[in-house]
Design a protein around this motif. Structure first.
Motif, PDB file in Angstrom:
ATOM      1  N   ALA A  72       3.557   9.758  -3.351  1.00  0.00           N
ATOM      2  CA  ALA A  72       4.118   8.496  -2.877  1.00  0.00           C
ATOM      3  C   ALA A  72       5.477   8.259  -3.541  1.00  0.00           C
ATOM      4  O   ALA A  72       5.576   8.104  -4.739  1.00  0.00           O
ATOM      5  N   SER A  73       6.530   8.234  -2.758  1.00  0.00           N
ATOM      6  CA  SER A  73       7.869   7.964  -3.277  1.00  0.00           C
ATOM      7  C   SER A  73       8.075   6.463  -3.351  1.00  0.00           C
ATOM      8  O   SER A  73       7.410   5.689  -2.663  1.00  0.00           O
ATOM      9  N   THR A  78       7.475   1.028  -1.102  1.00  0.00           N
ATOM     10  CA  THR A  78       8.037  -0.268  -0.761  1.00  0.00           C
ATOM     11  C   THR A  78       7.832  -0.571   0.705  1.00  0.00           C
ATOM     12  O   THR A  78       7.494  -1.681   1.101  1.00  0.00           O
ATOM     13  N   GLY A  79       8.013   0.446   1.550  1.00  0.00           N
ATOM     14  CA  GLY A  79       7.836   0.238   2.975  1.00  0.00           C
ATOM     15  C   GLY A  79       6.428  -0.160   3.327  1.00  0.00           C
ATOM     16  O   GLY A  79       6.194  -1.012   4.174  1.00  0.00           O
ATOM     17  N   ALA A  80       5.447   0.440   2.645  1.00  0.00           N
ATOM     18  CA  ALA A  80       4.060   0.132   2.967  1.00  0.00           C
ATOM     19  C   ALA A  80       3.734  -1.315   2.648  1.00  0.00           C
ATOM     20  O   ALA A  80       3.052  -1.997   3.408  1.00  0.00           O
ATOM     21  N   LEU A 161      -4.791  -9.587  -1.655  1.00  0.00           N
ATOM     22  CA  LEU A 161      -4.616  -8.761  -2.848  1.00  0.00           C
ATOM     23  C   LEU A 161      -3.930  -7.443  -2.509  1.00  0.00           C
ATOM     24  O   LEU A 161      -4.180  -6.849  -1.461  1.00  0.00           O
ATOM     25  N   VAL A 162      -3.069  -7.001  -3.428  1.00  0.00           N
ATOM     26  CA  VAL A 162      -2.541  -5.643  -3.346  1.00  0.00           C
ATOM     27  C   VAL A 162      -2.471  -5.095  -4.765  1.00  0.00           C
ATOM     28  O   VAL A 162      -2.036  -5.781  -5.690  1.00  0.00           O
ATOM     29  N   GLY A 166       2.834  -0.144  -2.952  1.00  0.00           N
ATOM     30  CA  GLY A 166       2.284   0.910  -2.110  1.00  0.00           C
ATOM     31  C   GLY A 166       0.788   0.859  -1.946  1.00  0.00           C
ATOM     32  O   GLY A 166       0.214   1.658  -1.218  1.00  0.00           O
ATOM     33  N   GLY A 167       0.124  -0.064  -2.646  1.00  0.00           N
ATOM     34  CA  GLY A 167      -1.329  -0.170  -2.534  1.00  0.00           C
ATOM     35  C   GLY A 167      -1.744  -0.718  -1.181  1.00  0.00           C
ATOM     36  O   GLY A 167      -0.987  -1.404  -0.506  1.00  0.00           O
ATOM     37  N   ARG A 168      -2.965  -0.407  -0.784  1.00  0.00           N
ATOM     38  CA  ARG A 168      -3.486  -0.892   0.490  1.00  0.00           C
ATOM     39  C   ARG A 168      -3.784  -2.383   0.377  1.00  0.00           C
ATOM     40  O   ARG A 168      -4.547  -2.802  -0.495  1.00  0.00           O
TER      41      ARG A 168
END
Length: 230
Positions: A72-73, A78-80, A161-162, A166-168
């Protein structure tokens, strides 16, 4: 590449492929087999399968998870989180019940749990092909032997919650049950090692942080909390 061994000791090579698919298995036209269904790795020990298959799935699930974290870059992460593309939220349900002394029911998660091992948490589960309240009623009975009338359930709090960049994203819905039948018992020892009642002013440690946030929100009369978003 893996190897499976037959009863006579013969080794058979098995090649494992990892992919991602979000479809409905029930809509697939099957040419062999009788049923396909989604299962989370943490529930697989309760399924009837060979120990070698379970070990293989666990091993590759851990490797796949580690690979995704390593690859994960910062830009992709950030996009996710910011919503570039479509990121579906996981929906969790949580049971909030109080006894006559105003104490809240919490469970101590098994040390080997994939999430929050040896940590206190609500009775909880993930929504499958069901409504949130139906999931709550099912999980309460499966995990603790409690019987809950859906008509006595009300939404008490929501935690969006995240877990880090990048977390789901997860929508954690906390439902209050005004009435229930049964005494909490350990019915899934691989998930929970004990149930106990705790006063909100003297909650146990360690406690899942968003569980504490939800209890504090309920006591303050708030319906919504965000955790992990910046």
């Amino acid at each position: 590449m893996e190897e499976a061994h037959s009863d006579d000791g013969t080794a058979v090579p098995i090649q494992i492929f990892a992919g991602r698919w979000t479809g409905d298995p029930a809509t697939l036209p099957l040419t062999e087999g009788v049923m396909l269904h989604w299962f989370r790795p943490d529930v697989m020990p309760r399924l009837r399968m060979s120990p070698s298959t379970l070990a293989l799935i666990r091993r590759h699930a851990e490797l796949h998870s580690a690979a995704r974290c390593a690859d994960a870059s910062p830009a992709a992460s950030t996009g996710a989180v910011r919503g570039v593309g479509t990121v579906l939220n996981v929906v969790g349900v949580h049971l909030y019940v109080e006894n006559v002394d105003g104490e809240v029911l919490l469970g101590l998660r098994h040390p080997d749990s994939a999430y929050a091992g040896s940590t206190w948490h609500f009775l909880a589960g993930h929504c499958e092909q069901e409504s949130a309240v139906s999931c709550l009623v099912r999980e309460a009975h499966e995990e603790a032997g409690l019987v809950i009338d859906p008509g006595t359930v009300e939404l008490a709090h929501v935690v969006h919650l995240v877990h880090g960049a990048g977390g789901r994203p997860r929508m954690q819905m906390v439902f209050r049950a005004r009435r229930w039948a049964g005494t909490p018992e350990i019915r899934e020892p691989d998930k929970c090692t004990g149930w106990d009642w705790w006063h909100p002013d003297a909650l146990p440690a360690p406690l899942v942080p968003y569980t504490r946030a939800a209890i504090e929100g309920i006591r303050a009369g708030r319906r919504y909390t965000e955790v992990g978003w910046s």
